[in-house]
Design a protein around this motif. Structure first.
Motif, short mmCIF file in Angstrom:
data_model
loop_
_atom_site.label_atom_id
_atom_site.label_comp_id
_atom_site.label_asym_id
_atom_site.label_seq_id
_atom_site.Cartn_x
_atom_site.Cartn_y
_atom_site.Cartn_z
N PHE A 39 24.63 35.45 -11.43
CA PHE A 39 25.42 34.97 -10.35
C PHE A 39 26.79 35.63 -10.00
N PRO A 40 27.02 35.67 -8.73
CA PRO A 40 28.26 36.25 -8.28
C PRO A 40 29.62 35.29 -8.29
N PHE A 41 29.20 33.91 -8.73
CA PHE A 41 30.34 33.05 -8.50
C PHE A 41 30.57 32.74 -10.23
N GLU A 42 31.69 31.97 -10.01
CA GLU A 42 32.18 31.31 -11.63
C GLU A 42 31.29 29.97 -11.93
N LEU A 43 31.19 29.85 -12.90
CA LEU A 43 30.71 28.43 -13.44
C LEU A 43 31.74 27.65 -14.39
N ILE A 44 32.47 26.47 -14.00
CA ILE A 44 33.10 25.71 -14.53
C ILE A 44 32.81 25.04 -15.68
N SER A 45 33.29 24.98 -16.79
CA SER A 45 32.65 24.15 -18.03
C SER A 45 33.38 22.81 -18.06
N ASP A 46 33.03 21.75 -18.02
CA ASP A 46 33.61 20.67 -18.16
C ASP A 46 33.04 19.45 -19.08
N PRO A 47 33.20 19.99 -20.26
CA PRO A 47 32.56 19.13 -21.65
C PRO A 47 33.28 17.77 -21.84
N GLU A 48 34.74 17.54 -21.07
CA GLU A 48 35.22 16.27 -21.35
C GLU A 48 35.10 15.42 -19.93
N GLU A 49 34.27 16.08 -19.25
CA GLU A 49 33.96 15.37 -17.96
C GLU A 49 34.95 14.80 -16.96
N THR A 50 36.02 15.62 -17.06
CA THR A 50 37.19 15.34 -16.18
C THR A 50 36.83 15.30 -14.71
N LEU A 51 36.15 16.64 -14.61
CA LEU A 51 35.96 17.13 -12.92
C LEU A 51 34.84 16.07 -12.63
N CYS A 52 33.97 15.92 -13.46
CA CYS A 52 32.61 15.11 -13.11
C CYS A 52 33.12 13.60 -12.92
N ARG A 53 34.20 13.09 -13.38
CA ARG A 53 34.47 11.89 -13.07
C ARG A 53 35.43 11.76 -11.81
N HIS A 54 36.17 12.91 -11.61
CA HIS A 54 36.93 12.99 -10.47
C HIS A 54 36.00 13.21 -9.14
N PHE A 55 34.89 13.69 -9.38
CA PHE A 55 33.94 13.30 -8.03
C PHE A 55 33.03 12.48 -8.39
N ASP A 56 32.93 11.72 -9.24
CA ASP A 56 32.06 10.52 -9.48
C ASP A 56 30.69 10.86 -9.44
N VAL A 57 30.42 12.16 -10.57
CA VAL A 57 28.95 12.20 -10.57
C VAL A 57 28.37 12.07 -11.97
N ILE A 58 29.02 11.36 -12.89
CA ILE A 58 28.32 10.86 -13.92
C ILE A 58 27.75 9.41 -13.73
N LYS A 59 26.35 9.40 -13.92
CA LYS A 59 25.57 8.38 -13.67
C LYS A 59 24.59 8.08 -14.41
N LEU A 60 24.09 6.87 -14.60
CA LEU A 60 23.14 6.36 -15.41
C LEU A 60 21.62 7.20 -15.15
N LYS A 61 21.02 7.82 -16.01
CA LYS A 61 19.70 8.46 -15.74
C LYS A 61 18.70 7.84 -16.77
N LYS A 62 17.44 8.17 -16.19
CA LYS A 62 16.37 7.77 -16.92
C LYS A 62 15.29 8.99 -17.24
N ASN A 63 15.04 9.28 -18.52
CA ASN A 63 14.07 10.42 -18.49
C ASN A 63 13.14 9.97 -19.53
N TYR A 64 11.85 9.93 -19.23
CA TYR A 64 10.77 9.23 -20.31
C TYR A 64 11.15 8.09 -20.91
N GLY A 65 11.60 7.11 -19.99
CA GLY A 65 11.97 5.86 -20.58
C GLY A 65 13.17 5.65 -21.32
N ARG A 66 13.95 6.85 -21.64
CA ARG A 66 15.25 6.76 -22.23
C ARG A 66 16.33 6.76 -21.21
#
Length: 154
Positions: free
Chosen positions: A86-113
């Protein structure tokens, strides 16, 4: 505080691969693509990254920088980035700061979980720092081409 379409994106600083610290205000004058994805080394996320990689020169020609974001660590990101060249950088967001800034943390379902996770989303910020387009619940196939069209239309 979350981002809103057609509004300036509040400044943020985040750690990325290659010992880069990304600060939004320092990118003024360039279009910025920030794409959020669930996890490194999974099929959809790998394909999305490869698509951005394959069109990277087109985005660069359109005065656009790209950043991928997930909750993975810098170490995992560094390996993922190197493995797929990849010629671009990847941002690490373990605390979900940026994720919450952009409202991308959502309830997901996978195999019933149910769990909270990153909803695949892409955001286009213009050279003035305004959020001009967003794609949520992204399907990988054809997505990057659509984003490139939007960049070229700016």
């Amino acid at each position: 505080m979350t981002v809103e379409l057609n509004q300036p994106v509040p400044d943020f600083t985040a750690e990325a691969t290659s010992d880069v610290t990304v600060t939004l205000t320092e990118l003024k004058g360039k279009n910025v693509i920030i794409y959020f994805y669930p996890k490194d080394n999974t099929p959809g996320c790998t394909n999305e990254g490869k698509d951005f990689r394959d069109f990277y020169t087109d985005f660069s020609a359109a005065n656009t920088v790209i950043f991928g974001v997930s909750r993975d660590s810098i170490r995992v990101h560094t390996n993922f980035k190197a493995k797929h060249e990849f010629p671009f950088e990847l941002i690490s967001d373990p605390e979900e700061t940026l994720c919450r800034h952009f409202d991308v943390i959502k309830l997901k379902k996978n195999y019933g979980r149910e769990y909270m996770g990153i909803e695949r989303s892409t955001f286009l910020i213009n050279a003035e720092g305004v959020l001009v387009q967003e794609w949520r619940k992204v399907k990988v196939k054809g997505h990057v081409e659509e984003v490139l069209e939007a960049v070229r239309a700016l």
